[in-house]
Scaffold this active site. Sequence first.
Site, mmCIF file in Angstrom:
data_model
loop_
_atom_site.group_PDB
_atom_site.id
_atom_site.type_symbol
_atom_site.label_atom_id
_atom_site.label_comp_id
_atom_site.label_asym_id
_atom_site.label_seq_id
_atom_site.Cartn_x
_atom_site.Cartn_y
_atom_site.Cartn_z
ATOM 1 N N ASP A 1 -12.327 -9.669 3.800
ATOM 2 C CA ASP A 1 -13.580 -9.804 3.036
ATOM 3 C C ASP A 1 -14.115 -11.223 3.196
ATOM 4 O OD1 ASP A 1 -13.571 -7.166 2.105
ATOM 5 O OD2 ASP A 1 -14.091 -7.739 0.055
ATOM 6 N N LYS B 1 3.189 -14.734 3.326
ATOM 7 C CA LYS B 1 3.523 -15.595 2.186
ATOM 8 C C LYS B 1 5.051 -15.596 2.111
ATOM 9 C CE LYS B 1 2.304 -17.905 -1.592
ATOM 10 N NZ LYS B 1 1.616 -19.201 -1.564
ATOM 11 N N TYR C 1 0.817 -1.223 0.000
ATOM 12 C CA TYR C 1 0.000 0.000 0.000
ATOM 13 C C TYR C 1 0.851 1.274 0.000
ATOM 14 C CZ TYR C 1 -4.520 -2.309 0.473
ATOM 15 O OH TYR C 1 -5.654 -3.042 0.229
ATOM 16 N N ASP D 1 -6.280 -7.170 3.823
ATOM 17 C CA ASP D 1 -7.427 -6.668 3.057
ATOM 18 C C ASP D 1 -8.231 -7.839 2.507
ATOM 19 O OD1 ASP D 1 -9.093 -4.934 1.519
ATOM 20 O OD2 ASP D 1 -7.854 -5.392 -0.233
ATOM 21 N N ASP E 1 -2.586 -18.436 1.656
ATOM 22 C CA ASP E 1 -3.447 -19.293 0.826
ATOM 23 C C ASP E 1 -4.102 -20.381 1.684
ATOM 24 O OD1 ASP E 1 -0.859 -20.256 1.157
ATOM 25 O OD2 ASP E 1 -0.729 -21.188 -0.814
#
Length: 376
Positions: free
Chosen positions: A271, A210, A137, A267, A243
């Site tokens: 969701d 990750k 970001y 982020d 993942d």
Amino acid sequence: MKHEIAVIPGDGIGPEVIREGMKVLNAAAEVTSGLKLKFTQFPYGAENYLKTKELVPEEGLKKLSKMDAIYLGALGDPRVPTGVLEQGILLKLRFYFEQYINLRPVKLYPGVPCPLKGKGPEHVNFYVVRENTEDFYVAIGGRAKGKSRAELEVLRSIYTAKFGLDLDVERDEIAYQIGVISRKGAERAIRYAFELARKKGKKRVTSVDKANVLTHVYSLWREVFERVAKDYPEIETEFAFVDAVTMWFVKNPEWYQVIVVPNMFGDIITDLGAMIQGGLGVAPGGNINPEGVSMFEPIHGSAPKHAGKNVANPLATILAGQMMLEHLGEQEAADNVERAVIDVLKEGKVRTYDLGGKSDTSDVGDAVAARVREIN
Ligand code: IPM
Ligand code: MN
């Protein structure tokens, strides 16, 4: 205590849901002795941008910095190119006020339909602590085309050396964007997560990344996590790849208690988190600077197609208001608001379409506000 709250209703359904949020907060202030809330509205959003060409002016930032907190509806409008309002207002405020935590509780309340088979409120109840000012970001990057020959040559040599790609720098266009993790940025987010675990009686903190592929940034993140964890010997820790976490959220959400995660993956997984807690209509978030001005908002967007119809679910915004009260030290009022939301949801009579009901936005605000008054 008296608190000065800046209100930015924003775009789309923003003004409708923020109106209900203020209704409930006002009810809470009415029945909580000594609590006073003063709201000041700020017009930032699409309408104001189209009229004035301003996103958030310097003057506005100064005014906002005198406030105790910011209460935000939603941003985004089809008349403005995508990203302009999101970056120019939402991300601008997060970065300007150094709101380095994005706290997103994932909590399934009784009576809210959960899309996961066989899972109920006892299975979905954890916090995601999303780092909010770094990672991908930071807006560092570029596109190389029409750049100087020398610059393109440098890029070409990087590409050739790193990937063995033979790039025709005259014709091939490339784009790149980099992520940044700082020791300081990682440490303050991770420490916040451990402190939160302590405060909320949670026993495990999971770090999500990750690091098997993005080795540079997330090896630093992991190093910091391991160091900070030593200060909290009573709390169990683990690393998980992002993942895998998307799979486990669906399969075994009950495993999670507190998750700490860099910005971009945070982020994405929140969701998914919102869906397993009953949808975006009930998912709140707080952009927190523990030493500065924090901002509370529903995590959903401006939903332009529902705007102006009084159908959007205001519960995410109402719960963001509850988080704001807690942040301001008004625990009793915060608990009342949450209790009222739980009661209205449990009763099941007043709910918007997304939760299978027929009520409108203001019915839900009215019902929660009335319940807040009754509880007291
Ligand atoms: C969120 C949103 C924002 C983000 C966008 C609108 C910039 O998706 O709050 O989750 O990516 O953080
Ligand atoms: Mn998002």
